[in-house]
Design a protein around this motif. Structure first.
Motif, PDB file in Angstrom:
ATOM      1  N   ALA A  21      32.789 -35.013  29.836  1.00 11.32           N
ATOM      2  CA  ALA A  21      33.218 -34.381  31.143  1.00 11.32           C
ATOM      3  C   ALA A  21      33.379 -35.847  32.419  1.00 11.32           C
ATOM      4  CB  ALA A  21      33.996 -33.302  31.251  1.00 11.32           C
ATOM      5  N   ILE A  22      31.270 -35.993  32.133  1.00  8.25           N
ATOM      6  CA  ILE A  22      31.236 -36.697  33.756  1.00  8.25           C
ATOM      7  C   ILE A  22      31.511 -38.245  33.179  1.00  8.25           C
ATOM      8  CG2 ILE A  22      29.669 -36.947  34.739  1.00  8.25           C
ATOM      9  CD1 ILE A  22      27.779 -34.868  33.896  1.00  8.25           C
ATOM     10  N   ALA A  23      32.122 -38.251  33.904  1.00  3.20           N
ATOM     11  CA  ALA A  23      32.396 -39.907  34.389  1.00  3.20           C
ATOM     12  C   ALA A  23      31.366 -40.773  35.069  1.00  3.20           C
ATOM     13  CB  ALA A  23      34.345 -39.952  35.438  1.00  3.20           C
ATOM     14  N   GLN A  24      30.718 -40.617  35.720  1.00  2.00           N
ATOM     15  CA  GLN A  24      30.001 -41.547  36.177  1.00  2.00           C
ATOM     16  C   GLN A  24      28.672 -40.061  36.464  1.00  2.00           C
ATOM     17  OE1 GLN A  24      30.954 -44.208  39.354  1.00  2.00           O
ATOM     18  NE2 GLN A  24      33.103 -42.886  40.173  1.00  2.00           N
ATOM     19  N   ARG A  25      27.867 -41.116  36.944  1.00  2.00           N
ATOM     20  CA  ARG A  25      25.873 -40.334  36.393  1.00  2.00           C
ATOM     21  C   ARG A  25      25.662 -40.876  38.001  1.00  2.00           C
ATOM     22  NH1 ARG A  25      25.232 -37.334  32.540  1.00  2.00           N
ATOM     23  NH2 ARG A  25      26.724 -38.236  30.594  1.00  2.00           N
ATOM     24  N   PHE A  26      25.143 -39.511  38.794  1.00  4.63           N
ATOM     25  CA  PHE A  26      24.270 -39.992  39.977  1.00  4.63           C
ATOM     26  C   PHE A  26      22.425 -39.752  40.077  1.00  4.63           C
ATOM     27  CE2 PHE A  26      28.782 -40.127  40.762  1.00  4.63           C
ATOM     28  CZ  PHE A  26      28.965 -41.085  41.475  1.00  4.63           C
ATOM     29  N   THR A  27      22.316 -39.556  38.674  1.00  7.49           N
ATOM     30  CA  THR A  27      21.311 -38.649  38.739  1.00  7.49           C
ATOM     31  C   THR A  27      20.078 -39.535  37.654  1.00  7.49           C
ATOM     32  OG1 THR A  27      21.684 -37.910  36.170  1.00  7.49           O
ATOM     33  CG2 THR A  27      21.632 -36.133  38.756  1.00  7.49           C
ATOM     34  N   GLY A  28      18.773 -39.582  38.316  1.00  8.34           N
ATOM     35  CA  GLY A  28      18.061 -40.424  37.692  1.00  8.34           C
ATOM     36  C   GLY A  28      18.238 -42.286  38.357  1.00  8.34           C
ATOM     37  N   GLY A  29      18.234 -42.044  39.590  1.00 11.48           N
ATOM     38  CA  GLY A  29      17.856 -42.874  40.463  1.00 11.48           C
ATOM     39  C   GLY A  29      16.544 -42.903  40.738  1.00 11.48           C
ATOM     40  N   ASP A  30      15.891 -43.925  41.880  1.00 13.89           N
ATOM     41  CA  ASP A  30      14.458 -44.123  41.700  1.00 13.89           C
ATOM     42  C   ASP A  30      13.805 -42.967  43.112  1.00 13.89           C
ATOM     43  OD1 ASP A  30      13.566 -45.914  40.474  1.00 13.89           O
ATOM     44  OD2 ASP A  30      15.138 -47.266  41.595  1.00 13.89           O
ATOM     45  N   THR A  31      14.636 -43.030  43.953  1.00 15.74           N
ATOM     46  CA  THR A  31      14.721 -42.181  45.023  1.00 15.74           C
ATOM     47  C   THR A  31      14.115 -40.311  44.694  1.00 15.74           C
ATOM     48  OG1 THR A  31      16.304 -42.471  46.187  1.00 15.74           O
ATOM     49  CG2 THR A  31      15.663 -40.515  47.186  1.00 15.74           C
ATOM     50  N   PRO A  32      12.652 -40.284  44.576  1.00 14.27           N
ATOM     51  CA  PRO A  32      11.563 -38.998  44.429  1.00 14.27           C
ATOM     52  C   PRO A  32      11.752 -37.826  45.793  1.00 14.27           C
ATOM     53  CG  PRO A  32      10.342 -40.640  46.070  1.00 14.27           C
ATOM     54  CD  PRO A  32      11.237 -41.494  45.826  1.00 14.27           C
ATOM     55  N   PRO A  88       9.813 -54.222  47.904  1.00 15.99           N
ATOM     56  CA  PRO A  88      10.059 -53.247  47.536  1.00 15.99           C
ATOM     57  C   PRO A  88      10.618 -52.788  48.876  1.00 15.99           C
ATOM     58  CG  PRO A  88       7.791 -53.276  49.202  1.00 15.99           C
ATOM     59  CD  PRO A  88       8.102 -54.782  48.337  1.00 15.99           C
ATOM     60  N   CYS A  89      11.558 -51.937  48.912  1.00 15.66           N
ATOM     61  CA  CYS A  89      12.531 -51.070  49.691  1.00 15.66           C
ATOM     62  C   CYS A  89      12.579 -50.012  49.779  1.00 15.66           C
ATOM     63  CB  CYS A  89      14.063 -52.158  49.394  1.00 15.66           C
ATOM     64  SG  CYS A  89      15.515 -51.384  48.281  1.00 15.66           S
ATOM     65  N   TYR A  90      13.426 -49.459  50.943  1.00 18.43           N
ATOM     66  CA  TYR A  90      13.799 -48.432  50.624  1.00 18.43           C
ATOM     67  C   TYR A  90      15.042 -47.626  49.317  1.00 18.43           C
ATOM     68  CZ  TYR A  90      17.005 -43.726  52.501  1.00 18.43           C
ATOM     69  OH  TYR A  90      17.340 -42.165  52.417  1.00 18.43           O
ATOM     70  N   HIS A  91      13.499 -46.825  48.835  1.00 17.40           N
ATOM     71  CA  HIS A  91      15.017 -46.528  47.434  1.00 17.40           C
ATOM     72  C   HIS A  91      16.112 -45.864  46.697  1.00 17.40           C
ATOM     73  CE1 HIS A  91      12.247 -42.612  48.700  1.00 17.40           C
ATOM     74  NE2 HIS A  91      11.340 -43.784  47.833  1.00 17.40           N
ATOM     75  N   ALA A  92      16.805 -45.066  48.024  1.00 22.48           N
ATOM     76  CA  ALA A  92      18.125 -44.173  48.239  1.00 22.48           C
ATOM     77  C   ALA A  92      19.208 -45.087  48.501  1.00 22.48           C
ATOM     78  CB  ALA A  92      17.516 -43.357  49.249  1.00 22.48           C
ATOM     79  N   GLN A  93      18.063 -46.660  49.268  1.00 28.59           N
ATOM     80  CA  GLN A  93      19.382 -47.530  48.784  1.00 28.59           C
ATOM     81  C   GLN A  93      19.742 -48.235  47.983  1.00 28.59           C
ATOM     82  OE1 GLN A  93      18.868 -50.235  53.215  1.00 28.59           O
ATOM     83  NE2 GLN A  93      18.868 -51.968  51.433  1.00 28.59           N
ATOM     84  N   ARG A  94      18.312 -48.883  47.262  1.00 26.53           N
ATOM     85  CA  ARG A  94      19.102 -49.348  46.364  1.00 26.53           C
ATOM     86  C   ARG A  94      19.598 -48.167  44.613  1.00 26.53           C
ATOM     87  NH1 ARG A  94      14.154 -50.274  44.848  1.00 26.53           N
ATOM     88  NH2 ARG A  94      13.104 -48.684  43.753  1.00 26.53           N
ATOM     89  N   ASP A  95      19.058 -47.183  45.272  1.00 24.07           N
ATOM     90  CA  ASP A  95      20.219 -45.747  44.426  1.00 24.07           C
ATOM     91  C   ASP A  95      21.795 -46.036  44.432  1.00 24.07           C
ATOM     92  OD1 ASP A  95      17.935 -45.050  43.199  1.00 24.07           O
ATOM     93  OD2 ASP A  95      17.251 -43.250  44.006  1.00 24.07           O
ATOM     94  N   LEU A  96      21.985 -46.017  45.561  1.00 17.05           N
ATOM     95  CA  LEU A  96      23.288 -46.089  46.363  1.00 17.05           C
ATOM     96  C   LEU A  96      23.662 -47.149  46.118  1.00 17.05           C
ATOM     97  CD1 LEU A  96      23.838 -47.764  49.637  1.00 17.05           C
ATOM     98  CD2 LEU A  96      22.810 -45.696  49.764  1.00 17.05           C
ATOM     99  N   LEU A  97      23.280 -48.519  46.127  1.00 17.03           N
ATOM    100  CA  LEU A  97      24.012 -49.663  45.868  1.00 17.03           C
ATOM    101  C   LEU A  97      24.090 -50.375  43.929  1.00 17.03           C
ATOM    102  CD1 LEU A  97      21.648 -52.130  48.378  1.00 17.03           C
ATOM    103  CD2 LEU A  97      23.852 -51.330  48.147  1.00 17.03           C
ATOM    104  N   PRO A  99       7.637 -46.155  42.979  1.00 13.84           N
ATOM    105  CA  PRO A  99       9.771 -46.406  43.386  1.00 13.84           C
ATOM    106  C   PRO A  99       9.783 -47.682  44.252  1.00 13.84           C
ATOM    107  CG  PRO A  99       8.472 -43.608  43.479  1.00 13.84           C
ATOM    108  CD  PRO A  99       7.562 -45.009  43.541  1.00 13.84           C
ATOM    109  N   PHE A 100       8.832 -47.459  45.372  1.00 16.24           N
ATOM    110  CA  PHE A 100       9.665 -48.554  46.248  1.00 16.24           C
ATOM    111  C   PHE A 100      10.591 -50.123  45.837  1.00 16.24           C
ATOM    112  CE2 PHE A 100       7.512 -45.802  48.847  1.00 16.24           C
ATOM    113  CZ  PHE A 100       8.761 -45.248  49.166  1.00 16.24           C
ATOM    114  N   PHE A 101       9.725 -50.480  44.768  1.00 15.52           N
ATOM    115  CA  PHE A 101       9.897 -51.392  44.052  1.00 15.52           C
ATOM    116  C   PHE A 101      10.893 -51.411  42.569  1.00 15.52           C
ATOM    117  CE2 PHE A 101       5.379 -51.344  45.508  1.00 15.52           C
ATOM    118  CZ  PHE A 101       5.032 -53.034  46.169  1.00 15.52           C
ATOM    119  N   ALA A 102      11.322 -52.552  42.715  1.00 10.29           N
ATOM    120  CA  ALA A 102      12.090 -52.528  42.212  1.00 10.29           C
ATOM    121  C   ALA A 102      11.821 -53.169  40.475  1.00 10.29           C
ATOM    122  CB  ALA A 102      13.842 -54.089  41.865  1.00 10.29           C
ATOM    123  N   GLY A 103      13.110 -53.623  39.416  1.00 11.23           N
ATOM    124  CA  GLY A 103      13.180 -53.623  38.460  1.00 11.23           C
ATOM    125  C   GLY A 103      11.875 -52.766  37.750  1.00 11.23           C
ATOM    126  N   PRO A 104      10.825 -53.097  36.142  1.00 12.50           N
ATOM    127  CA  PRO A 104      10.514 -52.518  34.978  1.00 12.50           C
ATOM    128  C   PRO A 104       8.647 -53.120  35.755  1.00 12.50           C
ATOM    129  CG  PRO A 104      11.287 -54.510  34.045  1.00 12.50           C
ATOM    130  CD  PRO A 104      12.042 -54.658  35.509  1.00 12.50           C
TER     131      PRO A 104
END
Length: 501
Positions: free
Chosen positions: A106-117, A223-232, A448-453
């Protein structure tokens, strides 16, 4: 407190007499914790009319519950939940039937699982809370804020409290931002070029939705603001992280094909690096070469207790390609959720329309209260008070850090409210943070501020906006002790790219 009659419902399929059903309904409300000791029940006449039963049925049910010590009768006052009733400490709703919906489909898009702690709700219980971005009640001007809120509730401001602005904003707040806030950053803007938002994060989300799609490329700092990376990431654009250095985002590293550049030049998040003037000009020139837009998040420029802040990118922009984002969340309190964005009129027109489809506008009462607080001079007084307190805490933190041999990887040139720290090679700052919490110390892991694995695990952030100066030294001493005991920690020099001054 009285229990609303609308909260009572009879189950049409329940067994037993109507009197028994009424008794069970009230007893279950008490046993579940929904009804509290001392709360008054509706009169027998009102409850009977609401349930569609006879008054004698309700009266007999009340009488039986009094006999069983669930209720107490207080003369002509009515019936109350008894002090001897078996009331649990918290309200626990009755379990209901399991969902039959397949939510994986039923969920078409997922918004959980981002980096923002998630920051712990009990951070105030920590004796040494090196937490970033929270308000210190000892520094906030409660009395004048309350007076401004009461004034905004008055008859004179009835329209600002009750009207649906639709896509407009409080003119007093917009005027203050245009005439006082923006000129301090060298920015000139008309009301048509200003939009009030629910904080800076809402402004960044709106900018991303208006400017980006799946074909366009965005550059973010790493690194950057983790919520910004999530929303992008949720915006679905092509996303390129660019590693910052001691001067912030390097313009030469921005790749061809970039459409939008997100940056925090005055106070890089989280390293606190301040972009020097020559690089600001170079960044604007690089954006001009690429025909790219720049979204400038100018947070914490007010916390300039060491030196005057550098000019905003927007003030140097001659092309209209910079979109400026500001917020009152850090300088007043984060729960306020009031920010603003400034850009060319065609962009603000689309941003305003997008905001109207989502939340219409931030609450008028909060906008008017903030406008009074700002225009009456209370805001400037608070900024001076906060700056003095943060300066003292910064000096205490730096002295303790030097005493215990810890390493600062980044400190704001003109101030701010945090330090970007570097632990010895091999340290896992997430594991360190967990161990420190047991000792009453809260720090923020840096991974969490850094990108990549492959995210560096040795960095962490120390915020000093919510910890008294008197506790900073002992808190840092405990961090140093925990680092000495950290498994696998060695003393190696830091990578040059992450050295900040």
């Amino acid at each position: 407190m009285s229990i609303a009659v609308d909260t009572f419902f009879l189950n049409p399929d329940a067994p037993g007499t109507l009197q028994a059903q009424v008794q069970q309904m009230i007893a279950e409300g008490i046993l579940s914790g929904r009804f509290h000791t001392g709360e008054k029940l509706p009169s027998s006449r009102r409850l009977a009319a609401h349930l569609g039963v006879s008054r004698i049925t309700v009266t007999l049910a009340y009488t039986e519950l009094v006999a069983n010590d669930y209720l107490s009768a207080q003369g002509r006052s009515g019936y109350y939940v008894s002090e001897n009733a078996p009331v649990p400490p918290t309200y626990s709703p009755r379990p209901r039937a399991a969902d039959t919906v397949d939510w994986t489909r039923a969920i078409a898009q997922r918004f959980t699982g981002g980096d923002t702690p998630r920051k712990p709700g009990d951070w105030r219980d920590f004796r040494y809370p090196f937490i970033y971005g929270q308000a210190d009640p000892t520094l906030f001007d409660h009395a004048n804020w309350r007076q401004c809120a009461l004034r905004a509730l008055g008859q004179k401001d009835f329209a600002s409290l009750t009207d649906d602005y639709y896509d407009r904003d409080d003119p007093l707040l917009v005027e203050y931002i245009a005439r006082h806030t923006l000129p301090r950053r060298g920015i000139s803007a008309r009301p048509e070029e200003i939009l009030i938002t629910l904080g800076a994060q809402n402004a960044l989300w709106i900018a991303a939705r208006v400017l980006l799609n799946r074909r366009r490329r965005a550059v973010i700092e790493d690194p950057c603001y983790h919520a910004q990376r999530d929303l992008l990431t949720h915006a679905g654009c092509r996303l390129t992280p660019v590693r910052v250095d001691a001067d912030g985002l390097p313009p030469d590293a921005i790749p061809p094909g970039t459409d939008v550049i997100f940056t925090t030049p005055s106070h890089q998040c989280p390293t606190t690096a301040t972009m020097p003037l020559h690089r600001r000009h170079a960044l604007l020139e690089r954006a001009r070469e690429l025909d790219a837009l720049v979204v400038e998040d100018d947070y914490e420029f007010e916390m300039a207790f060491l030196a005057a802040p550098s000019p905003a990118l927007k003030s140097l922009d001659e092309d209209g390609r910079v979109i400026y984002v500001g917020s009152f969340s850090k300088s007043l309190f984060p729960g306020l959720r009031l920010g603003y964005m400034v850009g060319s009129e065609p962009f603000i027109r689309e941003a305003r329309a997008l905001r109207a489809t989502m939340l219409r506008h931030p609450p008028g009462h909060m906008q008017r209260t903030a406008a009074y607080f700002l225009s009456l001079g209370h805001y400037d007084s608070q900024i001076r008070r906060m700056g003095a307190a943060l300066h003292d805490r910064r000096r205490a933190a730096e002295a303790a850090i030097a005493e215990h041999g810890l390493t600062i990887a980044g400190r704001g040139v003109y101030g701010g409210s945090s330090l970007w720290m570097q632990a010895p090679e091999g340290t896992d700052s997430a594991e360190l943070a967990t161990r420190l919490q047991a000792d009453g110390v809260f720090i923020e892991p840096g991974a969490p501020f850094f990108a990549g694995p492959e995210r560096p695990a040795r960095f962490y952030r120390l915020g000093y906006s919510s910890i008294p100066t008197s506790r900073i030294g002992e808190g840092i001493a405990r961090i140093a002790a925990a680092l000495r005991d950290a498994p696998g920690a060695t003393d190696r020099p830091a990578p040059q790219a992450m050295q900040h001054s």
